[in-house]
Design a protein around this motif. Structure first.
Motif, PDB file in Angstrom:
ATOM      1  N   SER A   1       8.368  13.024  -0.235  1.00  0.00           N
ATOM      2  CA  SER A   1       7.792  11.887   0.489  1.00  0.00           C
ATOM      3  C   SER A   1       6.790  11.195  -0.433  1.00  0.00           C
ATOM      4  O   SER A   1       6.370  11.761  -1.452  1.00  0.00           O
ATOM      5  N   MET A   2       6.390   9.990  -0.044  1.00  0.00           N
ATOM      6  CA  MET A   2       5.381   9.269  -0.838  1.00  0.00           C
ATOM      7  C   MET A   2       4.076  10.056  -0.870  1.00  0.00           C
ATOM      8  O   MET A   2       3.391  10.107  -1.892  1.00  0.00           O
ATOM      9  N   LYS A   3       3.740  10.672   0.271  1.00  0.00           N
ATOM     10  CA  LYS A   3       2.481  11.430   0.365  1.00  0.00           C
ATOM     11  C   LYS A   3       2.505  12.628  -0.585  1.00  0.00           C
ATOM     12  O   LYS A   3       1.525  12.916  -1.275  1.00  0.00           O
ATOM     13  N   GLU A   4       3.641  13.332  -0.608  1.00  0.00           N
ATOM     14  CA  GLU A   4       3.760  14.506  -1.481  1.00  0.00           C
ATOM     15  C   GLU A   4       3.663  14.123  -2.954  1.00  0.00           C
ATOM     16  O   GLU A   4       3.195  14.896  -3.782  1.00  0.00           O
ATOM     17  N   LEU A   5       4.111  12.896  -3.275  1.00  0.00           N
ATOM     18  CA  LEU A   5       4.039  12.410  -4.661  1.00  0.00           C
ATOM     19  C   LEU A   5       2.687  11.780  -4.973  1.00  0.00           C
ATOM     20  O   LEU A   5       2.453  11.328  -6.083  1.00  0.00           O
ATOM     21  N   ASP A   6       1.797  11.737  -3.965  1.00  0.00           N
ATOM     22  CA  ASP A   6       0.458  11.178  -4.121  1.00  0.00           C
ATOM     23  C   ASP A   6       0.516   9.711  -4.547  1.00  0.00           C
ATOM     24  O   ASP A   6      -0.263   9.262  -5.387  1.00  0.00           O
ATOM     25  N   LEU A   7       1.464   8.973  -3.961  1.00  0.00           N
ATOM     26  CA  LEU A   7       1.609   7.554  -4.298  1.00  0.00           C
ATOM     27  C   LEU A   7       0.642   6.720  -3.456  1.00  0.00           C
ATOM     28  O   LEU A   7       0.331   7.080  -2.317  1.00  0.00           O
ATOM     29  N   PRO A   8       0.156   5.607  -4.002  1.00  0.00           N
ATOM     30  CA  PRO A   8      -0.770   4.769  -3.236  1.00  0.00           C
ATOM     31  C   PRO A   8      -0.064   4.191  -2.000  1.00  0.00           C
ATOM     32  O   PRO A   8       1.147   3.958  -2.019  1.00  0.00           O
ATOM     33  N   ASN A   9      -0.829   3.958  -0.959  1.00  0.00           N
ATOM     34  CA  ASN A   9      -0.323   3.364   0.287  1.00  0.00           C
ATOM     35  C   ASN A   9       0.775   4.190   0.950  1.00  0.00           C
ATOM     36  O   ASN A   9       1.677   3.642   1.599  1.00  0.00           O
ATOM     37  N   ALA A  10       0.733   5.500   0.759  1.00  0.00           N
ATOM     38  CA  ALA A  10       1.731   6.367   1.395  1.00  0.00           C
ATOM     39  C   ALA A  10       1.548   6.318   2.908  1.00  0.00           C
ATOM     40  O   ALA A  10       0.429   6.404   3.403  1.00  0.00           O
ATOM     41  N   PRO A  11       2.662   6.162   3.655  1.00  0.00           N
ATOM     42  CA  PRO A  11       2.529   6.129   5.116  1.00  0.00           C
ATOM     43  C   PRO A  11       2.072   7.478   5.662  1.00  0.00           C
ATOM     44  O   PRO A  11       2.354   8.517   5.069  1.00  0.00           O
ATOM     45  N   GLN A  12       1.380   7.440   6.779  1.00  0.00           N
ATOM     46  CA  GLN A  12       0.881   8.677   7.390  1.00  0.00           C
ATOM     47  C   GLN A  12       1.981   9.439   8.113  1.00  0.00           C
ATOM     48  O   GLN A  12       1.969  10.652   8.184  1.00  0.00           O
ATOM     49  N   GLU A  13       2.970   8.690   8.648  1.00  0.00           N
ATOM     50  CA  GLU A  13       4.047   9.381   9.357  1.00  0.00           C
ATOM     51  C   GLU A  13       4.902  10.161   8.369  1.00  0.00           C
ATOM     52  O   GLU A  13       5.041   9.784   7.212  1.00  0.00           O
ATOM     53  N   LYS A  14       5.467  11.265   8.872  1.00  0.00           N
ATOM     54  CA  LYS A  14       6.249  12.141   7.999  1.00  0.00           C
ATOM     55  C   LYS A  14       7.602  11.518   7.697  1.00  0.00           C
ATOM     56  O   LYS A  14       8.115  10.717   8.459  1.00  0.00           O
TER      57      LYS A  14
END
Length: 199
Positions: free
Chosen positions: A168-181
């Motif tokens: 996910s974007m969050k796991e990749l620590d990307l900017p503006n990653a959505p909060q939803e899984k």
């Protein structure tokens, strides 16, 4: 192979992890080098006075380069060890294409995927609800170090083998990653097998 170094917090020691392993280690020290063994196999090295022997710099998980590996190899041999470092420099975060998606036989919320990463086809177990066949995705291959510090390993999830992780974007620590899984779905502009991050 993973490398950790933090001169200010830990001291001038490079921690070279060859194989993630747990158990009762044996330590053999020669000069500035400690060889770490488990069941007769070399699983890592601690290199003291690392900045005097190599060009290492930075803090945290350090990207291995051919230069650093060559310097570590010289230091290991100079200390009297004959272990040969074998490093895969191929990218660990690549674009994959989900060819098939099947239901996990023993878990309702997991899917078993066949993912083409150009050099091979990987079986990956994924729990994301938005994963589907026909998508281009970011695959963290075995050996990848996530921004969180987690190392991706071959695993079994509820009895099914899994080699890698869909990110996910969050796991990749990307900017503006959505909060939803949910995993990151890529556009068709990406090429299967290409490195996702600039190497």
């Amino acid at each position: 192979m993973n490398l950790f170094y933090n001169k200010e917090a830990v001291g001038d020691v490079a921690f070279l992890q060859i194989n993630p392993a747990e158990g009762n280690y044996n330590y053999v020290m020669q000069g500035d080098i400690v060889e770490i063994q488990l069941d007769g196999e070399v699983v890592g090295y601690n290199i003291f006075n690392a900045s005097n022997q190599t060009s290492i710099s930075g803090n945290g998980h350090i990207k291995l380069t051919e230069t650093l590996v060559s310097e570590f190899q010289k230091a290991i041999e100079a200390a009297g060890f004959n272990y040969r470092l074998d490093v895969d420099f191929s990218p660990k975060f690549v674009v994959g294409y989900v060819e098939t998606k099947d239901k996990h036989p023993d878990a309702d919320k997991l899917s078993v995927l066949s993912v083409d990463v150009a050099t091979e086809k990987l079986q990956i177990v994924c729990g994301a609800s938005n994963i589907d066949a026909g998508q281009k995705v970011v695959v963290a291959k075995v050996g990848a170090v996530m921004p969180s510090g987690m190392v991706i390993k071959d695993a079994e999830l509820r009895g099914v083998a899994s080699s890698g992780m869909i990110c996910s974007m969050k796991e990749l620590d990307l900017p503006n990653a959505p909060q939803e899984k949910g995993i990151m779905v890529l556009s068709d502009d990406y090429t299967v097998g290409q490195s996702f991050f600039e190497e």
